[in-house]
Design a protein around this motif. Sequence first.
Motif, PDB file in Angstrom:
ATOM      1  N   ASP A   1      12.139  58.099   2.820  1.00 42.24           N
ATOM      2  CA  ASP A   1      11.345  57.242   3.693  1.00 42.24           C
ATOM      3  C   ASP A   1      10.635  58.039   4.781  1.00 42.24           C
ATOM      4  O   ASP A   1       9.617  57.603   5.304  1.00 42.24           O
ATOM      5  CB  ASP A   1      12.223  56.188   4.368  1.00 42.24           C
ATOM      6  CG  ASP A   1      12.687  55.105   3.407  1.00 42.24           C
ATOM      7  OD1 ASP A   1      12.136  55.021   2.285  1.00 42.24           O
ATOM      8  OD2 ASP A   1      13.613  54.363   3.774  1.00 42.24           O
ATOM      9  N   ASN A   2      11.175  59.189   5.145  1.00 42.77           N
ATOM     10  CA  ASN A   2      10.631  59.966   6.250  1.00 42.77           C
ATOM     11  C   ASN A   2       9.699  61.087   5.807  1.00 42.77           C
ATOM     12  O   ASN A   2       9.283  61.897   6.626  1.00 42.77           O
ATOM     13  CB  ASN A   2      11.771  60.517   7.107  1.00 42.77           C
ATOM     14  CG  ASN A   2      12.557  59.396   7.748  1.00 42.77           C
ATOM     15  OD1 ASN A   2      11.999  58.368   8.086  1.00 42.77           O
ATOM     16  ND2 ASN A   2      13.840  59.574   7.886  1.00 42.77           N
ATOM     17  N   LYS A   3       9.370  61.152   4.526  1.00 39.33           N
ATOM     18  CA  LYS A   3       8.415  62.159   4.063  1.00 39.33           C
ATOM     19  C   LYS A   3       7.066  61.866   4.702  1.00 39.33           C
ATOM     20  O   LYS A   3       6.642  60.729   4.802  1.00 39.33           O
ATOM     21  CB  LYS A   3       8.297  62.131   2.538  1.00 39.33           C
ATOM     22  CG  LYS A   3       9.476  62.759   1.846  1.00 39.33           C
ATOM     23  CD  LYS A   3       9.252  62.822   0.360  1.00 39.33           C
ATOM     24  CE  LYS A   3      10.448  63.490  -0.303  1.00 39.33           C
ATOM     25  NZ  LYS A   3      10.322  63.500  -1.753  1.00 39.33           N
ATOM     26  N   GLY A   4       6.401  62.922   5.122  1.00 40.63           N
ATOM     27  CA  GLY A   4       5.105  62.743   5.758  1.00 40.63           C
ATOM     28  C   GLY A   4       5.207  62.318   7.208  1.00 40.63           C
ATOM     29  O   GLY A   4       4.224  61.939   7.820  1.00 40.63           O
ATOM     30  N   LYS A   5       6.412  62.368   7.758  1.00 34.43           N
ATOM     31  CA  LYS A   5       6.617  61.989   9.153  1.00 34.43           C
ATOM     32  C   LYS A   5       7.260  63.132   9.918  1.00 34.43           C
ATOM     33  O   LYS A   5       7.816  64.045   9.333  1.00 34.43           O
ATOM     34  CB  LYS A   5       7.498  60.747   9.250  1.00 34.43           C
ATOM     35  CG  LYS A   5       6.860  59.517   8.643  1.00 34.43           C
ATOM     36  CD  LYS A   5       7.726  58.313   8.819  1.00 34.43           C
ATOM     37  CE  LYS A   5       7.050  57.093   8.212  1.00 34.43           C
ATOM     38  NZ  LYS A   5       7.840  55.897   8.422  1.00 34.43           N
ATOM     39  N   GLU A   6       7.158  63.077  11.221  1.00 30.57           N
ATOM     40  CA  GLU A   6       7.797  64.064  12.089  1.00 30.57           C
ATOM     41  C   GLU A   6       8.403  63.354  13.290  1.00 30.57           C
ATOM     42  O   GLU A   6       7.966  62.263  13.653  1.00 30.57           O
ATOM     43  CB  GLU A   6       6.785  65.114  12.542  1.00 30.57           C
ATOM     44  CG  GLU A   6       5.676  64.563  13.431  1.00 30.57           C
ATOM     45  CD  GLU A   6       4.661  65.607  13.855  1.00 30.57           C
ATOM     46  OE1 GLU A   6       5.031  66.775  14.014  1.00 30.57           O
ATOM     47  OE2 GLU A   6       3.494  65.238  14.039  1.00 30.57           O
ATOM     48  N   LYS A   7       9.407  63.995  13.874  1.00 31.13           N
ATOM     49  CA  LYS A   7      10.005  63.463  15.090  1.00 31.13           C
ATOM     50  C   LYS A   7       9.072  63.775  16.249  1.00 31.13           C
ATOM     51  O   LYS A   7       8.622  64.904  16.411  1.00 31.13           O
ATOM     52  CB  LYS A   7      11.368  64.095  15.362  1.00 31.13           C
ATOM     53  CG  LYS A   7      12.437  63.673  14.396  1.00 31.13           C
ATOM     54  CD  LYS A   7      13.755  64.334  14.755  1.00 31.13           C
ATOM     55  CE  LYS A   7      14.844  63.950  13.784  1.00 31.13           C
ATOM     56  NZ  LYS A   7      16.118  64.605  14.131  1.00 31.13           N
ATOM     57  N   CYS A   8       8.800  62.770  17.047  1.00 34.13           N
ATOM     58  CA  CYS A   8       7.936  62.930  18.217  1.00 34.13           C
ATOM     59  C   CYS A   8       8.734  62.482  19.435  1.00 34.13           C
ATOM     60  O   CYS A   8       9.145  61.324  19.536  1.00 34.13           O
ATOM     61  CB  CYS A   8       6.675  62.087  18.041  1.00 34.13           C
ATOM     62  SG  CYS A   8       5.444  62.361  19.320  1.00 34.13           S
ATOM     63  N   TYR A   9       8.970  63.402  20.344  1.00 31.61           N
ATOM     64  CA  TYR A   9       9.785  63.149  21.530  1.00 31.61           C
ATOM     65  C   TYR A   9       8.929  62.662  22.688  1.00 31.61           C
ATOM     66  O   TYR A   9       7.778  63.055  22.842  1.00 31.61           O
ATOM     67  CB  TYR A   9      10.523  64.427  21.947  1.00 31.61           C
ATOM     68  CG  TYR A   9      11.592  64.819  20.969  1.00 31.61           C
ATOM     69  CD1 TYR A   9      12.914  64.456  21.179  1.00 31.61           C
ATOM     70  CD2 TYR A   9      11.288  65.532  19.819  1.00 31.61           C
ATOM     71  CE1 TYR A   9      13.904  64.800  20.267  1.00 31.61           C
ATOM     72  CE2 TYR A   9      12.267  65.888  18.903  1.00 31.61           C
ATOM     73  CZ  TYR A   9      13.566  65.516  19.138  1.00 31.61           C
ATOM     74  OH  TYR A   9      14.547  65.854  18.240  1.00 31.61           O
ATOM     75  N   GLY A  10       9.527  61.812  23.526  1.00 28.11           N
ATOM     76  CA  GLY A  10       8.880  61.387  24.759  1.00 28.11           C
ATOM     77  C   GLY A  10       7.879  60.257  24.606  1.00 28.11           C
ATOM     78  O   GLY A  10       7.145  59.973  25.540  1.00 28.11           O
ATOM     79  N   ILE A  11       7.856  59.589  23.476  1.00 27.09           N
ATOM     80  CA  ILE A  11       6.898  58.490  23.296  1.00 27.09           C
ATOM     81  C   ILE A  11       7.564  57.134  23.099  1.00 27.09           C
ATOM     82  O   ILE A  11       6.892  56.112  23.110  1.00 27.09           O
ATOM     83  CB  ILE A  11       5.943  58.746  22.109  1.00 27.09           C
ATOM     84  CG1 ILE A  11       6.711  58.808  20.794  1.00 27.09           C
ATOM     85  CG2 ILE A  11       5.113  59.992  22.340  1.00 27.09           C
ATOM     86  CD1 ILE A  11       5.849  58.665  19.567  1.00 27.09           C
ATOM     87  N   ALA A  12       8.873  57.122  22.907  1.00 20.95           N
ATOM     88  CA  ALA A  12       9.577  55.871  22.614  1.00 20.95           C
ATOM     89  C   ALA A  12       9.740  55.030  23.873  1.00 20.95           C
ATOM     90  O   ALA A  12      10.092  55.536  24.935  1.00 20.95           O
ATOM     91  CB  ALA A  12      10.940  56.158  22.008  1.00 20.95           C
ATOM     92  N   LYS A  13       9.492  53.741  23.722  1.00 16.87           N
ATOM     93  CA  LYS A  13       9.759  52.814  24.816  1.00 16.87           C
ATOM     94  C   LYS A  13      11.251  52.482  24.789  1.00 16.87           C
ATOM     95  O   LYS A  13      11.928  52.676  23.783  1.00 16.87           O
ATOM     96  CB  LYS A  13       8.927  51.549  24.649  1.00 16.87           C
ATOM     97  CG  LYS A  13       7.453  51.807  24.862  1.00 16.87           C
ATOM     98  CD  LYS A  13       6.681  50.533  24.940  1.00 16.87           C
ATOM     99  CE  LYS A  13       5.229  50.882  25.210  1.00 16.87           C
ATOM    100  NZ  LYS A  13       4.454  49.725  25.564  1.00 16.87           N
TER     101      LYS A  13
END
Length: 96
Positions: free
Chosen positions: A28-40
């Motif tokens: 499910d996470n293919k093509g995705k990356e973890k992005c820090y500091g954007i989550a509400k």
Amino acid sequence: MNQKQLVSSALASVMALGLVSGAAAADDNKGKEKCYGIAKAGQNDCANLAGTHSCAGQSKADMDAGEWKYVAKGTCKQMGGLSLAEAKDKTAMMKK
């Protein structure tokens, strides 16, 4: 079938299901990356850098540098997010 065999079979089944679920989650996470500091608050995808929680939806503050969400690869910077290394640096500076 005796009780010991029954329990062993049940345990093996549960463990096999866990492995299948983990593989499906990775797909499910293919093509995705973890992005820090954007989550509400309450909208993070999993554990934070500080180790104060280990589940999705448990962040307490908007845009916390230690919290992350999955985003499409290549879009994190456009959203104002941080890489893992940048998030670690920022959280370490905040502790000082």
